[in-house]
Design an enzyme around this catalytic site. Structure first.
Site, mmCIF file in Angstrom:
data_model
loop_
_atom_site.group_PDB
_atom_site.id
_atom_site.type_symbol
_atom_site.label_atom_id
_atom_site.label_comp_id
_atom_site.label_asym_id
_atom_site.label_seq_id
_atom_site.Cartn_x
_atom_site.Cartn_y
_atom_site.Cartn_z
ATOM 1 N N TYR A 99 13.363 -77.037 -16.628
ATOM 2 C CA TYR A 99 12.790 -77.720 -15.470
ATOM 3 C C TYR A 99 13.329 -77.095 -14.184
ATOM 4 O O TYR A 99 12.579 -76.885 -13.229
ATOM 5 C CB TYR A 99 13.107 -79.225 -15.521
ATOM 6 C CG TYR A 99 12.488 -79.904 -16.706
ATOM 7 C CD1 TYR A 99 11.153 -80.284 -16.686
ATOM 8 C CD2 TYR A 99 13.230 -80.165 -17.851
ATOM 9 C CE1 TYR A 99 10.567 -80.905 -17.782
ATOM 10 C CE2 TYR A 99 12.655 -80.789 -18.959
ATOM 11 C CZ TYR A 99 11.331 -81.147 -18.915
ATOM 12 O OH TYR A 99 10.755 -81.752 -19.999
ATOM 13 N N ASN A 122 0.985 -84.121 -17.344
ATOM 14 C CA ASN A 122 0.025 -83.086 -17.724
ATOM 15 C C ASN A 122 -1.074 -83.716 -18.587
ATOM 16 O O ASN A 122 -0.789 -84.244 -19.651
ATOM 17 C CB ASN A 122 0.747 -81.978 -18.496
ATOM 18 C CG ASN A 122 -0.176 -80.966 -19.114
ATOM 19 O OD1 ASN A 122 -1.336 -80.840 -18.750
ATOM 20 N ND2 ASN A 122 0.351 -80.233 -20.080
ATOM 21 N N CYS A 130 3.099 -77.773 -21.689
ATOM 22 C CA CYS A 130 4.262 -78.490 -21.174
ATOM 23 C C CYS A 130 5.373 -78.605 -22.223
ATOM 24 O O CYS A 130 6.530 -78.831 -21.873
ATOM 25 C CB CYS A 130 3.853 -79.857 -20.650
ATOM 26 S SG CYS A 130 2.916 -80.855 -21.810
ATOM 27 N N HIS A 131 5.034 -78.377 -23.491
ATOM 28 C CA HIS A 131 6.054 -78.434 -24.539
ATOM 29 C C HIS A 131 7.049 -77.289 -24.424
ATOM 30 O O HIS A 131 8.121 -77.337 -25.018
ATOM 31 C CB HIS A 131 5.398 -78.434 -25.934
ATOM 32 C CG HIS A 131 4.577 -77.228 -26.225
ATOM 33 N ND1 HIS A 131 3.260 -77.115 -25.811
ATOM 34 C CD2 HIS A 131 4.865 -76.070 -26.888
ATOM 35 C CE1 HIS A 131 2.779 -75.947 -26.211
ATOM 36 N NE2 HIS A 131 3.741 -75.297 -26.864
ATOM 37 N N GLU A 157 5.370 -71.992 -32.702
ATOM 38 C CA GLU A 157 5.166 -70.809 -31.860
ATOM 39 C C GLU A 157 6.253 -69.761 -32.102
ATOM 40 O O GLU A 157 5.967 -68.567 -32.158
ATOM 41 C CB GLU A 157 5.120 -71.200 -30.381
ATOM 42 C CG GLU A 157 3.858 -71.942 -30.013
ATOM 43 C CD GLU A 157 3.759 -72.253 -28.527
ATOM 44 O OE1 GLU A 157 4.652 -71.863 -27.739
ATOM 45 O OE2 GLU A 157 2.755 -72.891 -28.136
#
Length: 170
Positions: A99, A122, A130-131, A157
């Site tokens: 952040y 979001n 946003c993850h 991912e």
């Protein structure tokens, strides 16, 4: 007039909302900050645009074949939220940022809390990733879809990007 469809995914049912031919919402079951269902509009035809394109791209993403989404978006938020959501789309697949780093990129290093609040609002999770934002120590912090889903998406991912490890199911 908005319309919606519900798709199955490895992270549970996803409600897609479209307004004017563009995706305006992608919501997970029991998501925090979930708008009232009546704002989703009538059930739509999953074979029409943009639902067909979004569904095809989500299928390819969850199959490990797509790392960047290209669908028209219609996102509504404050100017600051819009800036945060745009910046989220620049975070590379399989990587994370904090952040604080995101706040610094936006020109206001002391705005990490505001970035977190915008991140939590979001309206198009997964596609606007946003993850991929974590705490300053790399810890998993709040996620509108729940920390188990965040853990799954990041693990998935990472596994696809590196070819190593396992995506943990929630």
């Amino acid at each position: 007039m908005p319309a919606h469809v519900i798709l199955d995914s490895p992270v549970g049912p996803l409600t897609l909302v479209a307004t004017g031919g563009a995706l305006s919402g992608l919501y997970m079951e029991k998501q925090r900050h979930l708008p009232a269902e009546e704002t989703f509009g009538a059930p739509g035809d999953p074979d029409t645009e943009p639902f067909a394109t979004v569904a095809a791209q989500l299928t390819a993403y969850f199959a490990g074949e797509l790392t960047e989404f290209d669908v028209p978006l219609d996102l509504h938020g404050t100017p600051f939220q819009q800036r945060v959501w745009t910046a989220l789309q620049e975070i590379p697949y399989g990587e994370t940022t904090t952040y604080g780093e995101l706040a610094a990129e936006l020109g206001n290093p002391s705005a990490s809390r505001a970035v977190g609040l915008a991140n939590g609002r979001n309206p198009v999770g997964v596609i606007v990733p946003c993850h991929r934002v974590v705490g300053s120590t790399g810890s998993l912090t709040g996620y509108g879809g729940g920390l188990d889903r965040k853990r799954y998406l990041l693990g998935f991912e990472r596994k696809i990007r590196t070819g190593a490890g396992e995506a943990m199911l929630f």
